[in-house]
Design a protein around this motif. Structure first.
Motif, PDB file in Angstrom:
ATOM      1  N   THR A  67       0.985  -1.304  -0.077  1.00 43.34           N
ATOM      2  CA  THR A  67       0.072   0.068  -0.017  1.00 43.34           C
ATOM      3  C   THR A  67       0.987   1.485   0.008  1.00 43.34           C
ATOM      4  OG1 THR A  67      -0.177  -0.553   2.228  1.00 43.34           O
ATOM      5  CG2 THR A  67      -2.402  -0.622   1.145  1.00 43.34           C
ATOM      6  N   ILE A 112      -7.014   5.960  -1.381  1.00 44.02           N
ATOM      7  CA  ILE A 112      -7.503   5.075  -2.060  1.00 44.02           C
ATOM      8  C   ILE A 112      -7.410   4.751  -3.391  1.00 44.02           C
ATOM      9  CG2 ILE A 112      -9.493   3.291  -1.566  1.00 44.02           C
ATOM     10  CD1 ILE A 112      -9.787   4.007   1.374  1.00 44.02           C
ATOM     11  N   ASN A 165      -4.324   4.518  -5.015  1.00 41.93           N
ATOM     12  CA  ASN A 165      -3.735   3.187  -4.817  1.00 41.93           C
ATOM     13  C   ASN A 165      -4.360   2.029  -5.652  1.00 41.93           C
ATOM     14  OD1 ASN A 165      -1.501   2.384  -2.640  1.00 41.93           O
ATOM     15  ND2 ASN A 165      -2.676   4.246  -1.639  1.00 41.93           N
ATOM     16  N   LEU A 202      -4.373   6.658   2.707  1.00 41.23           N
ATOM     17  CA  LEU A 202      -3.944   5.342   3.339  1.00 41.23           C
ATOM     18  C   LEU A 202      -2.265   5.621   3.870  1.00 41.23           C
ATOM     19  CD1 LEU A 202      -4.491   2.489   0.701  1.00 41.23           C
ATOM     20  CD2 LEU A 202      -5.754   3.314   2.927  1.00 41.23           C
ATOM     21  N   SER A 217      -6.844  -4.941   3.058  1.00 42.55           N
ATOM     22  CA  SER A 217      -5.673  -4.936   2.011  1.00 42.55           C
ATOM     23  C   SER A 217      -5.748  -5.800   0.829  1.00 42.55           C
ATOM     24  CB  SER A 217      -4.306  -5.289   2.554  1.00 42.55           C
ATOM     25  OG  SER A 217      -3.735  -4.295   3.562  1.00 42.55           O
ATOM     26  N   LEU A 235      -8.187  -4.554  -1.644  1.00 46.24           N
ATOM     27  CA  LEU A 235      -7.697  -3.330  -2.040  1.00 46.24           C
ATOM     28  C   LEU A 235      -6.653  -3.970  -3.404  1.00 46.24           C
ATOM     29  CD1 LEU A 235      -7.402  -0.247  -2.135  1.00 46.24           C
ATOM     30  CD2 LEU A 235      -5.061  -0.675  -1.360  1.00 46.24           C
TER      31      LEU A 235
END
Ligand SMILES: Nc1ncnc2c1ncn2[C@@H]1O[C@H](COP(=O)(O)OP(=O)(O)OP(=O)(O)O)[C@@H](O)[C@H]1O
Length: 607
Positions: free
Chosen positions: A441, A446, A449, A484, A500, A503
């Motif tokens: 990350t 977000i 990312n 993040l 995570s 994500l």
């Protein structure tokens, strides 16, 4: 990377320096010229003033005229000295900027180098050593090379002019100065050699110290360090490294003190041999007072300049050694950049119809043992493959080879029949959407990312929904724009392990690569999220090749074919059902795992 370090001469390194600075710092190349001219002018002015005074006094010059003349010369000299200092400061500043530019290039080298090199400790050691000697510190390597070359060049010109002027008046004294200076210079060079060896002796410690601060003190290590009482061990390691560094610095300083003592002794002897004959000549009236004054000023300046020249020369030699070490990594970065340009014209692939491994073997750098052994297979368009094997069997290594992160040490990987070596690497990596076991990350929002500023046919809302992260993000005040980690933004949030992983999935889906790679994507997911992933698996992998690593053998039923990997070999392949029947080892693994669910169910039913 070259195994043996090149030896560069001072002129080769200066040439390299001027080439490197020519684009961003072009004015640096005038350093030698400007300093040569100012040094000579200052030399003429400084040696001229005392002579002018004596000469004027002897001729009973008009006092006010003489004063004006001397004042003008002094003002001119002052301006020159001021100009020279300003110029020197500017040179140092520009040079420091160039040095910082090299540290940026070093970082760029890490970003553009193949992934394999970031796990190759040999290259990482070279990188740390190169930067430490060549361009990290402000008193070695590139920081010193050009300024001391410029200063030495200007000093030599001045020395030459004075030597010629003084030899005409009297040959003995300048020859004494030059002779003693040569002895000093010879001694300084020897001293440099031992300093260099001492500095090199702490390269390993320096690398280890860097590791301690960068790797061992990562946030992720914090819990283990505290819970397993590693504090004392770390403190000892840090102190041991510190002790070795300070002990070496002590030896360096001691050597410096000794060498200064020896040079002072040489200076004293030199002064004696230089002045005595002159004083005798003046007392015998074979030398006039203005000539004596002029000569004495010049000799004093010559002595200072020669000593400065010897110091600059020794600094230059040290800097040259350091820059040579620094270039080991920087030259390599240059080669990488050139290779990137050449590769930009290599084959491009838009659709993956077939991935073929042809007798692929692989061993990691610095380890001769093959981790992947002579593997061959072909995966066709739209196929879904599950990789199964015990811990350490080589599954992650295999997919890293497929994605081009690692290069086969034997055999070939072909995409649509084209060798991966001939495919543009940038384009190649665009073909894959990986979900890594522990993806990174980054300290950003977000949304960033997931998108990394790239465009996709999907929106972030789409992929957040599919990955199961949407409801968590919805509850955040700033939604997708929430930062993040707290590294950059104090209000940043930390994700749980499962969040995570979701994500990472959203990131992979957004990228929409032709090949979906899932390396244990459900290891941190709760049962609902895991079941959600399995439900969507066919949808996620529609029109794509998908490769799925999982230790939960029940999940392999979603795959068209299972590859069973053992000790780096592909020992069997087939559907889950077929392998259950034909491969005893595979069947055993499956039953060992499923037994607990069955037993657990039976236990639950019995209660
Ligand atoms: N950077 C590395 N350098 C040297 N050896 C490595 C490196 N990374 C992995 N290995 C070795 O390669 C072997 C295979 O590792 P790999 O991660 O591919 O196994 P895996 O099948 O994915 O295991 P797991 O199921 O535990 O994730 C292991 O023996 C490991 O020690």
């Amino acid at each position: 990377m070259q195994a043996k370090q090149e030896k560069y001469t001072i002129f080769q390194n200066i040439n390299w320096y001027l080439k490197k600075t020519s684009k961003k710092f072009p004015k640096l190349k005038y350093g030698l010229l400007v300093q040569g001219i100012t040094s000579l002018s200052i030399l003429v002015a400084t040696s001229g003033v005392p002579t002018l005074i004596i000469w004027g006094l002897q001729r009973s010059f008009n006092f006010s005229r003489l004063s004006v003349m001397i004042l003008s010369v002094c003002i001119g000299l002052g301006c020159l000295l001021w100009g020279q200092s300003v110029y020197k400061t500017w040179l140092q500043w520009e040079n420091a900027n160039f040095r910082l530019q090299l540290t940026v290039d070093d970082g760029m080298g890490f970003l553009i180098s193949p992934f394999e090199e970031s796990i190759d400790t040999e290259i990482q050691k070279i990188r740390v050593t190169s930067s430490k000697h060549g361009y990290e510190d402000d008193d070695s390597g590139v920081d010193v090379l050009w300024p001391s070359f410029v200063s030495l060049g200007a000093t030599l010109v001045s020395v030459l002019v004075i030597a010629v002027a003084t030899v005409v008046i009297e040959w003995w004294s300048p020859v004494v100065i030059l002779m003693f200076s040569l002895i000093s210079a010879r001694f300084l060079i020897k001293f440099n050699d031992s300093q260099r060896l001492l500095k090199a002796s702490v390269d390993g410690t320096n690398f280890y110290q860097k590791y301690l601060y960068q790797e061992a003190f990562k946030l992720e290590s914090g819990k283990d360090i505290r819970m397993y009482s590693l504090r004392n061990q770390y403190q000892e390691k840090i102190e041991a490294a510190f002790r070795q560094m300070t002990e070496t610095q002590r030896k360096i300083n001691l050597q410096k003190i000794k060498s200064i003592g020896l040079i002072c002794l040489l200076d004293t002897i030199q002064l004696f041999f230089m002045y005595v004959p002159l004083i005798i000549r003046v007392s015998e009236h074979s030398m006039s007072l203005p000539v004596f004054t002029f000569f004495l000023t010049l000799l004093g300046t010559l002595s200072t300049l020669v000593r400065r020249g010897a110091t600059e020369f020794s600094k230059l030699i040290m800097a040259n050694e350091d820059v040579t070490i620094g270039r080991e990594y920087l030259d390599y970065v240059d080669k990488l950049q050139k290779k990137e340009k050449v590769h930009a014209g290599a084959e491009r692939i838009n659709h993956v119809n077939e991935i073929e491994f042809r007798n692929v073997s692989y061993h990691y750098p610095n380890d001769e043992k093959d981790i992947i052994r002579d593997i061959s297979f072909t995966i066709k368009k739209d196929a879904s493959v599950a990789l199964v094997g015990l811990n350490g069997a080589g599954k992650t290594t295999l997919i890293s080879l497929m994605m081009g992160l690692l290069k086969p040490t034997a055999g070939e990987i072909l995409i649509n029949g084209i060798s991966s070596k001939n495919i543009n690497m940038h384009e190649y990596s665009r073909l894959f959407s990986p979900i890594f076991q522990s993806g990174a990350t980054f300290a950003d929002t977000i949304e960033k990312n997931i998108t990394f500023h790239n465009k996709s046919k999907f929106s972030t809302t789409d992929v957040l929904n599919v990955s199961g992260l949407a409801s968590d993000v919805m509850h955040l005040k700033n939604g997708e724009n929430t930062a993040l980690t707290q590294y950059i933004d104090d209000k940043g949030i930390s994700l749980s392990g499962g969040q995570s992983q979701k994500l990472m999935m959203a990131r992979a889906l957004y990228k929409d690569g032709q090949v979906l790679i899932l390396d244990e994507p459900t290891s941190a997911l709760d049962p609902l999220a895991e079941s959600n992933l399995y439900r969507q698996y066919h949808e996620l992998s529609r029109n794509k090749i998908s490769i799925f690593i999982s230790h939960r053998l029940a999940s392999t039923q979603f795959a068209d074919v299972v590859f069973f990997i053992k000790n780096g070999r592909l020992v069997d392949s087939g559907t889950h059902a077929a392998l259950l029947k034909s491969n005893e080892e595979y069947a055993n693994l499956y039953h060992v795992q499923s037994k607990y669910y069955v037993e657990g169910d039976e236990l639950g039913n019995g209660e």
